[in-house]
Design a protein around this motif. Structure first.
Motif, PDB file in Angstrom:
ATOM      1  N   LEU A  89       8.472  33.187  23.316  1.00  0.00           N
ATOM      2  CA  LEU A  89       9.663  34.001  22.765  1.00  0.00           C
ATOM      3  C   LEU A  89       9.017  34.238  21.134  1.00  0.00           C
ATOM      4  CD1 LEU A  89      12.473  35.142  22.598  1.00  0.00           C
ATOM      5  CD2 LEU A  89      13.267  32.784  21.866  1.00  0.00           C
ATOM      6  N   GLU A  90       9.536  35.583  21.021  1.00  0.00           N
ATOM      7  CA  GLU A  90       9.156  35.923  19.664  1.00  0.00           C
ATOM      8  C   GLU A  90      10.483  36.893  19.059  1.00  0.00           C
ATOM      9  OE1 GLU A  90       6.249  38.161  16.140  1.00  0.00           O
ATOM     10  OE2 GLU A  90       5.303  37.532  18.134  1.00  0.00           O
ATOM     11  N   VAL A  91      11.169  36.595  18.301  1.00  0.00           N
ATOM     12  CA  VAL A  91      12.212  37.337  17.732  1.00  0.00           C
ATOM     13  C   VAL A  91      12.121  37.833  16.400  1.00  0.00           C
ATOM     14  CG1 VAL A  91      14.704  37.213  17.468  1.00  0.00           C
ATOM     15  CG2 VAL A  91      13.559  35.834  19.298  1.00  0.00           C
ATOM     16  N   GLU A  92      12.478  39.087  16.310  1.00  0.00           N
ATOM     17  CA  GLU A  92      12.545  39.801  14.970  1.00  0.00           C
ATOM     18  C   GLU A  92      13.758  39.729  14.394  1.00  0.00           C
ATOM     19  OE1 GLU A  92      11.916  43.916  12.625  1.00  0.00           O
ATOM     20  OE2 GLU A  92      10.873  43.617  14.788  1.00  0.00           O
ATOM     21  N   LEU A  93      13.850  39.024  13.001  1.00  0.00           N
ATOM     22  CA  LEU A  93      15.131  38.661  12.123  1.00  0.00           C
ATOM     23  C   LEU A  93      15.614  39.958  11.445  1.00  0.00           C
ATOM     24  CD1 LEU A  93      14.685  35.268  11.028  1.00  0.00           C
ATOM     25  CD2 LEU A  93      15.661  35.742  13.165  1.00  0.00           C
ATOM     26  N   GLY A  94      17.082  40.281  11.789  1.00  0.00           N
ATOM     27  CA  GLY A  94      17.374  41.538  10.797  1.00  0.00           C
ATOM     28  C   GLY A  94      17.969  41.052   9.625  1.00  0.00           C
ATOM     29  N   PRO A  95      18.815  41.883   8.907  1.00  0.00           N
ATOM     30  CA  PRO A  95      19.546  41.238   7.819  1.00  0.00           C
ATOM     31  C   PRO A  95      20.799  40.544   7.991  1.00  0.00           C
ATOM     32  CG  PRO A  95      20.228  43.662   8.429  1.00  0.00           C
ATOM     33  CD  PRO A  95      19.314  43.297   9.220  1.00  0.00           C
ATOM     34  N   VAL A  96      21.270  39.830   7.014  1.00  0.00           N
ATOM     35  CA  VAL A  96      22.489  39.155   7.035  1.00  0.00           C
ATOM     36  C   VAL A  96      23.766  40.044   7.444  1.00  0.00           C
ATOM     37  CG1 VAL A  96      23.929  37.606   5.853  1.00  0.00           C
ATOM     38  CG2 VAL A  96      21.610  37.431   5.447  1.00  0.00           C
ATOM     39  N   THR A  97      24.549  39.643   8.472  1.00  0.00           N
ATOM     40  CA  THR A  97      25.592  40.348   9.024  1.00  0.00           C
ATOM     41  C   THR A  97      26.794  40.369   7.638  1.00  0.00           C
ATOM     42  OG1 THR A  97      26.907  38.554   9.925  1.00  0.00           O
ATOM     43  CG2 THR A  97      25.198  40.033  11.436  1.00  0.00           C
ATOM     44  N   VAL A  98      27.520  41.194   8.123  1.00  0.00           N
ATOM     45  CA  VAL A  98      29.009  41.474   6.875  1.00  0.00           C
ATOM     46  C   VAL A  98      29.803  40.027   7.147  1.00  0.00           C
ATOM     47  CG1 VAL A  98      31.134  42.479   6.455  1.00  0.00           C
ATOM     48  CG2 VAL A  98      29.093  43.912   7.083  1.00  0.00           C
ATOM     49  N   LEU A  99      30.059  39.367   8.182  1.00  0.00           N
ATOM     50  CA  LEU A  99      30.487  38.136   8.406  1.00  0.00           C
ATOM     51  C   LEU A  99      29.709  36.972   7.920  1.00  0.00           C
ATOM     52  CD1 LEU A  99      32.790  36.386   9.641  1.00  0.00           C
ATOM     53  CD2 LEU A  99      31.669  36.529  11.838  1.00  0.00           C
TER      54      LEU A  99
END
Length: 197
Positions: A89-99
């Motif tokens: 598995l390789e997952v690309e992380l996005g930005p911190v969410t509003v919550l």
């Protein structure tokens, strides 16, 4: 009281396989990573790095089968990579969410306190359907999830026994390992999990 401090990543795939990765920096077992997988036929599999972790996690959550095998995981600022038994598995992380940004402002001692997590549990389920912050673990124990931040997951590549699991999808239907599912939207949370006898 047992405390696990680290990250939980939850994601679905277009094949129907849903994955929950626990990447723990500090725990009663030291640093380790485990994976909970639920296939489209409902079969739930635990991938654990040791017999001790398998026994503890298997006594806390529900699985149909357990695989004890080396679990190698690397978490960077941009990605999470996991090799565990049949899973790659390789997952690309996005930005911190509003919550996630809002949760970052909750004082750390309060954010992980069981009494607080019990109090906010009804609200948590309204904000993020299917999610609970307090509930019953296996063996009559009580479990509390104190989330400190949330990052979105924007892409993933995954294979099980060499077969491509397809593209990143929502976690639908919810996973059924314990009293709470992960959020339907793929994301990774910074979390402290507390388990009380």
């Amino acid at each position: 009281m047992d405390r696990f401090r680290g990250y939980i990543a939850g994601l679905g795939t277009s094949s129907g396989v849903r994955l929950v990765v626990g990447h723990w920096l500090d725990s009663p077992f030291g640093a380790f990573t485990d994976v909970m997988a639920e296939h489209d036929d409902g079969v739930r599999t635990l991938l654990a790095p040791s017999d001790a972790v398998a026994e503890y996690v298997g006594g806390t959550y529900r699985f149909d089968r357990t695989v004890v095998a080396p679990v190698d995981a690397v978490l960077s600022a941009s990605a999470l990579r996991v090799a565990a038994g049949p899973l790659r598995l390789e997952v690309e992380l996005g930005p911190v969410t509003v919550l996630g940004r809002l949760l970052e402002h909750v004082p750390a001692p309060l954010a992980v306190a069981p009494w607080w997590l019990r109090a906010v549990n009804p609200v948590a389920g309204l904000i993020v359907p299917g999610v609970q912050t307090a509930g019953s673990a296996g063996g009559g124990r009580r479990e509390f999830y104190g989330v400190r931040s949330i990052r979105s997951l924007v892409a993933a590549t995954a294979a099980w026994d060499g077969a491509d699991l397809g593209q990143l999808r929502r976690i639908d239907p919810p996973v059924k390992f314990g009293f709470s599912s992960v959020p339907a939207t793929p994301q990774m949370v910074a979390v402290t999990t507390t388990i009380l006898p």
